[in-house]
Design a protein around this motif. Structure first.
Motif, PDB file in Angstrom:
ATOM      1  N   ARG A  81      -0.816   0.849  -7.471  1.00 22.29           N
ATOM      2  CA  ARG A  81      -2.218   1.911  -7.109  1.00 22.29           C
ATOM      3  C   ARG A  81      -3.670   0.191  -8.002  1.00 22.29           C
ATOM      4  O   ARG A  81      -4.289   0.119  -7.287  1.00 22.29           O
ATOM      5  CB  ARG A  81      -2.186   2.652  -8.340  1.00 22.29           C
ATOM      6  N   ALA A  82      -2.983   0.041  -8.697  1.00 22.39           N
ATOM      7  CA  ALA A  82      -3.813  -1.726  -9.617  1.00 22.39           C
ATOM      8  C   ALA A  82      -4.378  -2.631  -8.199  1.00 22.39           C
ATOM      9  O   ALA A  82      -5.031  -3.044  -7.619  1.00 22.39           O
ATOM     10  CB  ALA A  82      -3.918  -2.691 -10.781  1.00 22.39           C
ATOM     11  N   GLN A  93      -3.210  -2.108  -4.985  1.00 24.96           N
ATOM     12  CA  GLN A  93      -3.752  -0.953  -3.634  1.00 24.96           C
ATOM     13  C   GLN A  93      -5.293  -0.819  -3.188  1.00 24.96           C
ATOM     14  O   GLN A  93      -6.166  -1.101  -2.122  1.00 24.96           O
ATOM     15  CB  GLN A  93      -3.346   0.318  -2.935  1.00 24.96           C
ATOM     16  N   VAL A  94      -5.501  -1.084  -4.616  1.00 27.79           N
ATOM     17  CA  VAL A  94      -7.866  -0.668  -4.154  1.00 27.79           C
ATOM     18  C   VAL A  94      -8.417  -1.591  -3.848  1.00 27.79           C
ATOM     19  O   VAL A  94      -8.742  -1.761  -3.767  1.00 27.79           O
ATOM     20  CB  VAL A  94      -8.002  -0.091  -5.256  1.00 27.79           C
ATOM     21  N   ASP A 154      -8.470   6.066   6.164  1.00 32.84           N
ATOM     22  CA  ASP A 154      -9.583   6.927   5.866  1.00 32.84           C
ATOM     23  C   ASP A 154     -10.848   7.502   6.909  1.00 32.84           C
ATOM     24  O   ASP A 154     -11.081   8.901   6.490  1.00 32.84           O
ATOM     25  CB  ASP A 154     -10.903   6.498   4.815  1.00 32.84           C
ATOM     26  N   HIS A 164      -5.506  -0.235   2.569  1.00 31.23           N
ATOM     27  CA  HIS A 164      -5.211   0.717   1.091  1.00 31.23           C
ATOM     28  C   HIS A 164      -6.920   1.582   2.317  1.00 31.23           C
ATOM     29  O   HIS A 164      -6.128   2.933   2.467  1.00 31.23           O
ATOM     30  CB  HIS A 164      -6.062   0.575   0.148  1.00 31.23           C
ATOM     31  N   TYR A 165      -7.035   1.533   3.228  1.00 33.80           N
ATOM     32  CA  TYR A 165      -9.102   1.704   3.475  1.00 33.80           C
ATOM     33  C   TYR A 165      -8.806   2.088   5.086  1.00 33.80           C
ATOM     34  O   TYR A 165      -9.964   2.881   5.293  1.00 33.80           O
ATOM     35  CB  TYR A 165     -10.040   1.410   2.327  1.00 33.80           C
ATOM     36  N   ASN A 170       0.454  -1.644  -0.172  1.00 33.12           N
ATOM     37  CA  ASN A 170       0.031  -0.380   0.299  1.00 33.12           C
ATOM     38  C   ASN A 170       1.205   1.004   0.066  1.00 33.12           C
ATOM     39  O   ASN A 170       0.711   1.745  -0.556  1.00 33.12           O
ATOM     40  CB  ASN A 170      -0.901   0.379   0.949  1.00 33.12           C
ATOM     41  N   SER A 187       3.546   1.808  -1.856  1.00 32.04           N
ATOM     42  CA  SER A 187       4.112   1.600  -2.945  1.00 32.04           C
ATOM     43  C   SER A 187       3.421   2.865  -4.076  1.00 32.04           C
ATOM     44  O   SER A 187       2.344   2.137  -4.156  1.00 32.04           O
ATOM     45  CB  SER A 187       4.890   0.128  -3.600  1.00 32.04           C
ATOM     46  N   PRO A 188       3.984   3.743  -4.451  1.00 28.89           N
ATOM     47  CA  PRO A 188       2.802   4.368  -5.537  1.00 28.89           C
ATOM     48  C   PRO A 188       2.950   4.264  -6.863  1.00 28.89           C
ATOM     49  O   PRO A 188       2.288   4.798  -7.499  1.00 28.89           O
ATOM     50  CB  PRO A 188       4.433   5.777  -5.564  1.00 28.89           C
ATOM     51  N   VAL A 189       3.702   2.756  -7.458  1.00 28.59           N
ATOM     52  CA  VAL A 189       3.665   2.198  -8.159  1.00 28.59           C
ATOM     53  C   VAL A 189       2.286   1.485  -8.826  1.00 28.59           C
ATOM     54  O   VAL A 189       2.556   0.622  -9.579  1.00 28.59           O
ATOM     55  CB  VAL A 189       4.497   1.777  -8.346  1.00 28.59           C
TER      56      VAL A 189
END
Length: 265
Positions: A210-211, A213-214, A223, A219-220, A204, A206-208
């Motif tokens: 994204r697919a 992490q969601v 929030d 990931h949430y 989560n 790692s900025p690369v």
């Protein structure tokens, strides 16, 4: 069965120590920032910066601090123990031949998982509010960069944040419980659940990815902190859907394992 599970799990020394540690973290954090009572915590922003302003501020900062790792680890410990205890103790086969149906056994265990997860979350909040009351007092909830919240609005957002965190912890509790039923030993289930939390947290970050992490429940988990942003809004719908999906999937796996397979084998 629910009473039996709660009596055998909640009163164990391991459980009491784990819950005490959760409550102790906000107390220690409060003592560390007691010199800032009534003032901003150094140059920090967000909930950490506003922690010394009031008891509720401190409770929410404590939840943000404990929520990403320590709280899910303790929840995983308790849930995996509930899932694996009967097999570890050698009593599962006797429960199967006794007039205790597998459905009743599963319902009792799932109920116990939900209750101990709620207890773990409440211990963090209780420690935060208790330490905050003693060290910082009961004052209006301060949001850095915005007006203070009214008491009613603050309590409403605190309850929303707490409920959302509980739902998030139920997802990892469901995973740990299913692993406790599936794997041969409780220690293996705990290790796998903690490994999942750690690995998911790394992914989560790692900025690369994204697919990837969601689809991770981790990931949430944080929030809810946007409820206390200066804008005061948070989009929690996707996070709620992800946590519910994870919890239902884990519960479904638990049903299949316990009802269709002999975990004592």
């Amino acid at each position: 069965m629910l009473r039996v599970e709660l009596r055998t799990q909640l009163l164990r020394i391991r459980t009491l120590v784990a819950l005490a540690c959760l409550a102790a973290v906000p107390v220690i954090a409060g003592l560390a920032t007691a010199s800032h009572a009534g003032h901003r915590n150094g140059d920090q922003g967000g909930l950490y910066g506003a922690s010394p302003f009031s008891a509720l501020n401190h409770a929410m900062a404590s939840l943000e601090f404990v929520g990403p790792l320590l709280l899910p680890v303790v929840v995983a410990l308790l849930a995996s123990a509930i899932g694996s205890s009967d097999r570890d103790w050698g009593t599962l086969r006797y429960l199967y031949v006794a007039p205790v149906g597998r459905g009743r056994l599963l319902a009792g265990k799932l109920g116990a998982v939900a209750i101990v997860t709620a207890a773990a979350t409440l211990f963090v909040l209780a420690g935060g509010v208790g330490a905050g009351l003693v060290l910082f007092g009961w004052h209006p909830f301060r949001v850095i960069g915005a007006a203070d919240l009214s008491m009613g609005e603050a309590i409403g957002r605190v309850l929303a944040a707490s409920g959302y965190t509980l739902l998030c912890m139920l997802s990892i509790a469901g995973i740990a419980f299913a692993l406790g039923l599936l794997l041969p030993r409780g220690a293996e289930a705990l290790g796998a659940a903690v490994g999942f939390v750690v690995a998911a947290s790394i992914l989560n970050g790692s900025p690369v990815l994204r697919a990837v992490q969601v689809v991770l429940p981790v990931h949430y988990w944080q929030d809810w902190t946007h409820l206390f942003d200066p804008g005061g809004t948070a989009r929690l719908g996707t996070g709620i859907a992800c946590q519910l999906a994870t919890t239902v999937l884990a519960a479904g796996v638990s049903v299949l394992v316990l009802l269709r397979r002999d975990p004592a084998a």
